[in-house]
Design an enzyme around this catalytic site. Structure first.
Site, short mmCIF file in Angstrom:
data_model
loop_
_atom_site.label_atom_id
_atom_site.label_comp_id
_atom_site.label_asym_id
_atom_site.label_seq_id
_atom_site.Cartn_x
_atom_site.Cartn_y
_atom_site.Cartn_z
N SER A 46 0.85 -1.18 0.00
CA SER A 46 0.00 0.00 0.00
C SER A 46 0.89 1.23 0.00
CB SER A 46 -0.90 0.01 1.24
OG SER A 46 -1.81 1.08 1.18
N ASP A 47 0.38 2.29 -0.57
CA ASP A 47 1.07 3.57 -0.53
C ASP A 47 -0.01 4.64 -0.40
OD1 ASP A 47 3.66 4.93 -0.69
OD2 ASP A 47 2.77 5.93 -2.42
N THR A 48 0.29 5.67 0.36
CA THR A 48 -0.67 6.75 0.59
C THR A 48 -0.06 8.07 0.18
OG1 THR A 48 -1.70 5.53 2.40
CG2 THR A 48 -2.08 7.91 2.35
#
Length: 184
Positions: A65-67
């Site tokens: 995941s990356d935000t």
């Protein structure tokens, strides 16, 4: 085996709260954005890169995941120092921006990318309020220089998923439950 390709304490906590059994095994990933790259394209590229190579074990499921925080189509990365944090929070003060969290899932059969987006509105803070937040919360490991979970967060309101803003697109993750539910 379920593998999380992230060192984020928030992502680890979210997956633990779901009762999942997983290993943490991040791999180094270049998170530099390219000129004229859209936020969603950046998020897809980085989320998939974090997955690493295809697993050879048919029972292995890798998630990443990356935000990112986006304001006026510009990606606001993690601040390098107090000055950058101050500039970002000042820019967002009293305004609404978007938080995107990407999800990568890889098995030996498939690679999936999906994302969620939430809107966040900031309080209209003055300079001393911004500096106080930066000095007490030290938001240097957070995109956009803030954490919605912080007690004195600059976030006033949000529309969308709280966990997405925190750093994991939980609604999207549940859409792919058939890939990971055996790790409960």
């Amino acid at each position: 085996m379920l593998i999380l390709r992230s060192q984020s304490p928030r992502r680890k906590e979210i997956l633990h709260s779901l009762g999942l059994k997983f290993e943490i095994a991040p791999i180094p990933t270049d998170e530099t954005s390219f000129e004229k790259e859209t936020p969603v394209r950046y998020l897809e590229r980085v989320s998939i890169a974090k997955l690493g190579p295809l697993p050879t074990d048919p029972n292995e499921v890798i998630i990443s995941s990356d935000t990112i925080v986006v304001f006026d189509e510009k990606i606001l990365q993690k601040p390098a120092n107090e000055q950058e944090a101050f500039e970002m929070i000042s820019m967002l003060s009293g305004k609404t921006h978007q938080v995107y969290s990407g999800l990568g899932i890889r098995t030996n059969q498939d690679t999936i990318f999906d994302f969620d987006m939430s809107d966040v509105e900031f309080h209209p803070w003055n300079d001393p309020q911004i500096l106080d937040y930066i000095r007490t919360s030290k938001p240097f490991d957070k995109a956009g220089s803030y954490g919605i979970q912080d007690i004195n967060s600059p976030a006033k309101n949000f529309n969308g998923s709280y966990l997405n803003i925190l750093g994991f697109p939980i609604r999207k993750f549940f859409q792919y439950h058939s890939l990971w539910r055996k790790y409960l």
